[in-house]
Scaffold this motif. Structure first.
Motif, PDB file in Angstrom:
ATOM      1  N   HIS A 198     -14.349 -13.087   6.191  1.00  0.00           N
ATOM      2  CA  HIS A 198     -14.135 -11.731   5.692  1.00  0.00           C
ATOM      3  C   HIS A 198     -13.697 -11.784   4.224  1.00  0.00           C
ATOM      4  O   HIS A 198     -12.627 -12.314   3.908  1.00  0.00           O
ATOM      5  CB  HIS A 198     -13.087 -11.006   6.542  1.00  0.00           C
ATOM      6  N   ASP A 220     -12.487  -9.621   2.236  1.00  0.00           N
ATOM      7  CA  ASP A 220     -11.292  -8.872   1.836  1.00  0.00           C
ATOM      8  C   ASP A 220      -9.992  -9.545   2.268  1.00  0.00           C
ATOM      9  O   ASP A 220      -8.911  -9.064   1.936  1.00  0.00           O
ATOM     10  CB  ASP A 220     -11.347  -7.441   2.423  1.00  0.00           C
ATOM     11  N   LEU A 221     -10.078 -10.649   3.007  1.00  0.00           N
ATOM     12  CA  LEU A 221      -8.879 -11.318   3.513  1.00  0.00           C
ATOM     13  C   LEU A 221      -8.704 -12.690   2.858  1.00  0.00           C
ATOM     14  O   LEU A 221      -9.658 -13.276   2.359  1.00  0.00           O
ATOM     15  CB  LEU A 221      -8.968 -11.469   5.033  1.00  0.00           C
ATOM     16  N   ARG A 226      -8.421  -8.575  12.485  1.00  0.00           N
ATOM     17  CA  ARG A 226      -8.192  -7.164  12.828  1.00  0.00           C
ATOM     18  C   ARG A 226      -6.704  -6.817  12.755  1.00  0.00           C
ATOM     19  O   ARG A 226      -6.326  -5.772  12.230  1.00  0.00           O
ATOM     20  CB  ARG A 226      -8.742  -6.879  14.228  1.00  0.00           C
ATOM     21  N   CYS A 232      -4.426  -8.407  10.975  1.00  0.00           N
ATOM     22  CA  CYS A 232      -4.030  -8.504   9.564  1.00  0.00           C
ATOM     23  C   CYS A 232      -4.341  -7.196   8.845  1.00  0.00           C
ATOM     24  O   CYS A 232      -3.498  -6.657   8.112  1.00  0.00           O
ATOM     25  CB  CYS A 232      -4.763  -9.672   8.920  1.00  0.00           C
ATOM     26  N   ARG A 233      -5.530  -6.667   9.059  1.00  0.00           N
ATOM     27  CA  ARG A 233      -5.918  -5.396   8.427  1.00  0.00           C
ATOM     28  C   ARG A 233      -5.042  -4.240   8.928  1.00  0.00           C
ATOM     29  O   ARG A 233      -4.715  -3.333   8.161  1.00  0.00           O
ATOM     30  CB  ARG A 233      -7.383  -5.092   8.718  1.00  0.00           C
ATOM     31  N   ARG A 262      -1.713  -4.300   7.076  1.00  0.00           N
ATOM     32  CA  ARG A 262      -1.861  -3.842   5.707  1.00  0.00           C
ATOM     33  C   ARG A 262      -2.061  -2.321   5.663  1.00  0.00           C
ATOM     34  O   ARG A 262      -1.479  -1.620   4.828  1.00  0.00           O
ATOM     35  CB  ARG A 262      -3.024  -4.566   5.031  1.00  0.00           C
ATOM     36  N   GLU A 263      -2.864  -1.799   6.575  1.00  0.00           N
ATOM     37  CA  GLU A 263      -3.138  -0.354   6.622  1.00  0.00           C
ATOM     38  C   GLU A 263      -1.864   0.439   6.909  1.00  0.00           C
ATOM     39  O   GLU A 263      -1.563   1.422   6.228  1.00  0.00           O
ATOM     40  CB  GLU A 263      -4.179  -0.112   7.729  1.00  0.00           C
TER      41      GLU A 263
END
Length: 219
Positions: free
Chosen positions: A48, A50-51, A135, A137-138, A141-142
């Motif tokens: 990914h 973005d990670l 998932r 991790c996102r 952050r969100e």
């Protein structure tokens, strides 16, 4: 006027340093999530874009306090299902496989370093670090972004263990307890897998409903 020119020169140097960091010209990674400093752990390319991914070797270095001059706490979050975790995990890792568990642990009372020079680093992984770890991790952050005024974050430095436990275990068995590896699709745990997957889907459905209601309220 002399003081003004010195100030201008100083400001210019600062801007140049920041631009170098952002471009990676100084050999460091780009800045962490709140844009205050470069990443402390060396990163590698992963699935990914973005990670941020780290190798198994870097994971061992991090949990062995080799970065403790800059890092106050390393939190390893194992996003696998409990039967996988019980069959072997990285020493010191926390088994948090549901979003509400991670939210309760990290965001209800954020973990803050004792001084500005130190960091709290979070590393996520699952069996392969291809779906569940990224998932989660996102999600962190969100939620973190939603709680803070941009670009401030409670946890600006999040990483993924590349290759997950499957790649980590063969090379670093002594760093695992018990020293074994139980895959998600183990023959003896089919019912557990079905149960946890159903629970995950239910939670994801409830979350999407909550998010929709939240957006509607803001209209």
């Amino acid at each position: 006027m002399e003081g003004f020119s010195l100030l201008q020169r100083s400001k210019s140097c600062c801007q140049t340093d920041i631009e170098k960091l952002l471009d990676g010209e100084d050999g460091s990674n780009e800045l962490i999530g709140d844009f205050t400093k470069p990443f402390v752990l060396p990163t590698v390319d992963g699935k990914h874009q973005d990670l941020k991914y780290i190798t198994s070797e870097t994971m061992v270095a991090a949990v062995s306090n080799q970065f403790n001059h800059l890092v106050e706490q390393v939190i390893v979050i194992d996003c696998r299902y409990p039967y996988e975790f019980e069959g072997g995990h990285i020493k010191g890792a926390l088994n948090l496989h549901q979003e509400d568990q991670v939210e309760d642990f990290l965001l209800k009372t954020p973990i803050i370093p004792s001084c500005q020079d130190k960091r709290v680093v979070i590393i996520f992984h699952c069996e392969f670090s291809s779906e569940r770890g990224p998932r989660m991790c996102r999600f962190v952050r969100e939620r973190d972004r939603a709680m803070n005024e941009y670009p401030k974050l409670h946890y600006p430095e999040l990483y993924i263990l590349k290759g997950g436990y499957k790649d980590f275990f063969p090379h670093f068995q002594s760093q695992c307890e018990p020293e074994s590896y139980r895959p998600m699709h183990h023959e003896d745990f089919k019912e557990d897998l079905r149960k946890f997957r159903l629970k995950s889907r239910t939670w994801a459905g409830e979350r999407s409903k909550r998010d929709m209601y939240s957006r509607l309220k803001k209209l």
